[in-house]
Scaffold this active site. Structure first.
Site, PDB file in Angstrom:
ATOM      1  N   SER A 265       0.853  -1.187   0.000  1.00  0.00           N
ATOM      2  CA  SER A 265       0.000   0.000   0.000  1.00  0.00           C
ATOM      3  C   SER A 265       0.889   1.236   0.000  1.00  0.00           C
ATOM      4  CB  SER A 265      -0.894  -0.002   1.242  1.00  0.00           C
ATOM      5  OG  SER A 265      -1.678   1.167   1.276  1.00  0.00           O
TER       6      SER A 265
ATOM      7  N   LYS B 210      -0.926  -0.730  -4.472  1.00  0.00           N
ATOM      8  CA  LYS B 210      -2.181  -0.061  -4.116  1.00  0.00           C
ATOM      9  C   LYS B 210      -1.862   1.393  -3.816  1.00  0.00           C
ATOM     10  CE  LYS B 210      -4.814  -0.131   0.151  1.00  0.00           C
ATOM     11  NZ  LYS B 210      -5.613  -0.954   1.090  1.00  0.00           N
TER      12      LYS B 210
ATOM     13  N   LYS C 114      -3.111   5.026  -2.403  1.00  0.00           N
ATOM     14  CA  LYS C 114      -4.113   5.782  -1.667  1.00  0.00           C
ATOM     15  C   LYS C 114      -4.524   6.972  -2.531  1.00  0.00           C
ATOM     16  CE  LYS C 114      -4.364   3.554   2.175  1.00  0.00           C
ATOM     17  NZ  LYS C 114      -5.650   3.001   2.639  1.00  0.00           N
TER      18      LYS C 114
ATOM     19  N   ASP D 191      -7.246   3.000  -3.404  1.00  0.00           N
ATOM     20  CA  ASP D 191      -8.034   2.926  -2.175  1.00  0.00           C
ATOM     21  C   ASP D 191      -8.395   4.335  -1.736  1.00  0.00           C
ATOM     22  OD1 ASP D 191      -7.449   1.550   1.188  1.00  0.00           O
ATOM     23  OD2 ASP D 191      -9.207   2.452   0.233  1.00  0.00           O
TER      24      ASP D 191
ATOM     25  N   GLU E  15     -11.131   0.713  -4.236  1.00  0.00           N
ATOM     26  CA  GLU E  15     -11.537   0.263  -2.905  1.00  0.00           C
ATOM     27  C   GLU E  15     -12.285   1.356  -2.171  1.00  0.00           C
ATOM     28  OE1 GLU E  15      -8.187  -1.154  -0.696  1.00  0.00           O
ATOM     29  OE2 GLU E  15      -9.338  -1.582   1.104  1.00  0.00           O
TER      30      GLU E  15
ATOM     31  N   ASP F 298     -14.362  -2.318   1.755  1.00  0.00           N
ATOM     32  CA  ASP F 298     -13.486  -2.511   2.919  1.00  0.00           C
ATOM     33  C   ASP F 298     -14.291  -2.136   4.165  1.00  0.00           C
ATOM     34  OD1 ASP F 298     -10.339  -0.824   3.944  1.00  0.00           O
ATOM     35  OD2 ASP F 298     -11.673  -2.177   5.016  1.00  0.00           O
TER      36      ASP F 298
ATOM     37  N   LYS G  16     -10.656  -7.906   6.497  1.00  0.00           N
ATOM     38  CA  LYS G  16      -9.719  -7.605   7.584  1.00  0.00           C
ATOM     39  C   LYS G  16     -10.282  -8.251   8.849  1.00  0.00           C
ATOM     40  CE  LYS G  16      -8.314  -3.059   5.840  1.00  0.00           C
ATOM     41  NZ  LYS G  16      -8.411  -1.593   6.083  1.00  0.00           N
TER      42      LYS G  16
ATOM     43  N   GLY H  66      -4.839  -4.896   5.324  1.00  0.00           N
ATOM     44  CA  GLY H  66      -3.910  -4.684   6.437  1.00  0.00           C
ATOM     45  C   GLY H  66      -4.248  -3.430   7.213  1.00  0.00           C
TER      46      GLY H  66
HETATM   47  O1  NPG Z   1      -0.152  -2.704   4.664  1.00  0.00           O
HETATM   48  C1  NPG Z   1      -0.854  -2.375   5.643  1.00  0.00           C
HETATM   49  O2  NPG Z   1      -0.900  -2.972   6.736  1.00  0.00           O
HETATM   50  C2  NPG Z   1      -1.738  -1.150   5.491  1.00  0.00           C
HETATM   51  C3  NPG Z   1      -2.625  -1.306   4.284  1.00  0.00           C
HETATM   52  C4  NPG Z   1      -3.533  -0.116   4.221  1.00  0.00           C
HETATM   53  O3  NPG Z   1      -3.399   0.717   3.360  1.00  0.00           O
HETATM   54  N1  NPG Z   1      -4.433  -0.033   5.182  1.00  0.00           N
HETATM   55  C5  NPG Z   1      -5.303   1.135   5.237  1.00  0.00           C
HETATM   56  C6  NPG Z   1      -6.640   0.794   4.664  1.00  0.00           C
HETATM   57  O4  NPG Z   1      -7.480   1.680   4.599  1.00  0.00           O
HETATM   58  O5  NPG Z   1      -6.810  -0.320   4.184  1.00  0.00           O
HETATM   59  C7  NPG Z   1      -5.315   1.631   6.647  1.00  0.00           C
HETATM   60  C8  NPG Z   1      -4.114   2.050   7.174  1.00  0.00           C
HETATM   61  C9  NPG Z   1      -4.027   2.530   8.473  1.00  0.00           C
HETATM   62  C10 NPG Z   1      -5.171   2.531   9.263  1.00  0.00           C
HETATM   63  C11 NPG Z   1      -6.371   2.099   8.727  1.00  0.00           C
HETATM   64  C12 NPG Z   1      -6.449   1.622   7.418  1.00  0.00           C
END
Ligand code: NPG
Length: 368
Positions: free
Chosen positions: A135, A161, A163, A189, A214, A239, A263, A291
């Protein structure tokens, strides 16, 4: 199984670089850990709630409170408990799925360590290794983004991925697609950052041939996700909206998504995560493991889940080094975009005692 006590522990793992999403910038991971102590083994659960209620309504301080005052006493009261018995014991307390997930996972991990059974085998895993992606946070410039993506591709990640948020979506996505070519597995995402008025704008992502977009809209706005699917060729993934097997059935029934990000921490634990997986497999809907910047404890457990047959898309289970200079556990390392599924009993890994001690900022025992 008799639980002799439950320990709550906060650890602070600085991030190697700030991680910017549409809801804020994470500089370090303050993870809440739950340790279930029994006479024969201990089990670990990691609560995925972040410091502030900006990803969902849950946050670490609230999870600590609900665990101490309601969830742990309910689980300790009967004197003996099984992992499958945790959810029914805490069902009377509404919501707080992330807190419930951490407690259930700690009990499940202890139970499986005593039985000598790996979590992956218990859940129904079929793969010894799983495909993993990375990500990539929002950056100040396109050039910095391209450098970051190049770095992750050099580390062997096969899926990227990005953001996105209003004002940072078409241009960065176009730049990455054009710079790295059509073969790159690329997805975006939005973390609920858009609204119905943005539908025509989001359709402009179609030319970039994304794996998925996403959660562009609010957690409770399934209908606009359905509308986007009617207007766009980019598969829609949910998600934040996916809280349970029931909410998954509702989302699929109204055609709100093509793909589901599972998740375990968001949905109340690995048992409900498996139910969601089973619902999606029954509907022919691919799933992948999301994640939440987990430490190696949560990462290990996520790998076990990602080994289930319906997890056909790369998950957000990156190497420990993607986020942390120092993990709580032996670092996880992705090789060629793949990561091995732990084979030891339970989650199959233990925290390093010195790292745990040095990274702990608070802990408290809660007994019956
Ligand atoms: O690789 C990882 O663990 C993070 C993946 C990721 O982008 N998580 C995001 C999400 O929205 O999915 C997230 C990050 C931090 C806190 C909440 C969500």
């Amino acid at each position: 199984m008799k639980i002799t006590g439950i320990e709550l522990r906060l650890v602070d793992l600085p991030l190697v670089t700030p991680f910017q999403t549409s809801f804020g910038v994470e500089l370090s991971r303050h993870a809440l850990l739950v340790r279930a102590a029994t006479d024969d083994a201990e089990g670990w659960g990691e609560c995925v709630a972040i410091d502030d209620p900006v990803y969902s309504s849950e946050y670490a301080g609230g999870a600590i409170d609900v665990l101490k005052r309601f969830l742990i006493p309910a689980v300790l009261a009967p004197g003996r408990v099984t992992a499958a018995g945790v959810a029914p014991l805490v069902d009377k307390f509404k919501g707080h799925r992330m807190a419930k997930a951490a407690l259930e996972t700690a009990v499940l991990d202890a139970e499986l360590r005593i039985a000598g059974l790996p979590l992956s085998g218990y859940l129904g895993g079929v793969r010894p290794a799983v495909p993993v992606g990375v990500s990539v946070g929002i950056t100040d410039t396109i050039e910095k983004l391209l450098d970051n993506v190049q770095g992750y591709l050099d580390e062997g990640y096969g899926r990227i991925k990005l953001k996105i948020q209003p004002g940072w979506d078409l241009e960065p996505t176009r730049a990455v697609r054009e710079h790295f070519g059509d073969d790159l597995m690329l997805q975006v995402d939005a973390n609920t950052a858009y609204g119905p008025a943005d539908l025509p704008h989001l359709v402009k992502l179609d030319p970039f041939d994304l794996l998925l977009i996403e959660q562009p809209f609010d957690e409770e706005d399934l209908r606009t996700h359905t509308r986007l699917r009617e207007m766009s060729t980019t598969p829609v993934c949910l998600d934040e909206s996916i809280l349970s097997a029931r909410s998954t059935v509702d989302a699929l029934a109204i055609g709100a998504c093509d793909i589901v990000n599972i998740k375990p921490g968001r949905v109340g634990g690995f048992l409900e995560a498996r139910r969601i997986h089973d619902v999606c497999v029954a509907h022919g809907v691919p799933v992948w493991c999301g994640g939440m910047l987990e430490t190696g404890l949560g990462r290990a457990a996520n790998l076990a889940l990602a080994a289930l047959p319906g997890f056909t898309l790369p998950g957000d289970i990156s190497s420990s080094a993607r986020y942390f200079d120092r993990d709580l556990t032996e670092p996880f390392v992705a090789e060629g975009g793949m990561m091995a599924v732990p084979t030891g009993p339970g989650i199959g890994i233990d925290p390093d005692p010195q790292a745990l001690s040095e990274l702990t900022t608070w802990s408290e025992w809660v007994t019956a």
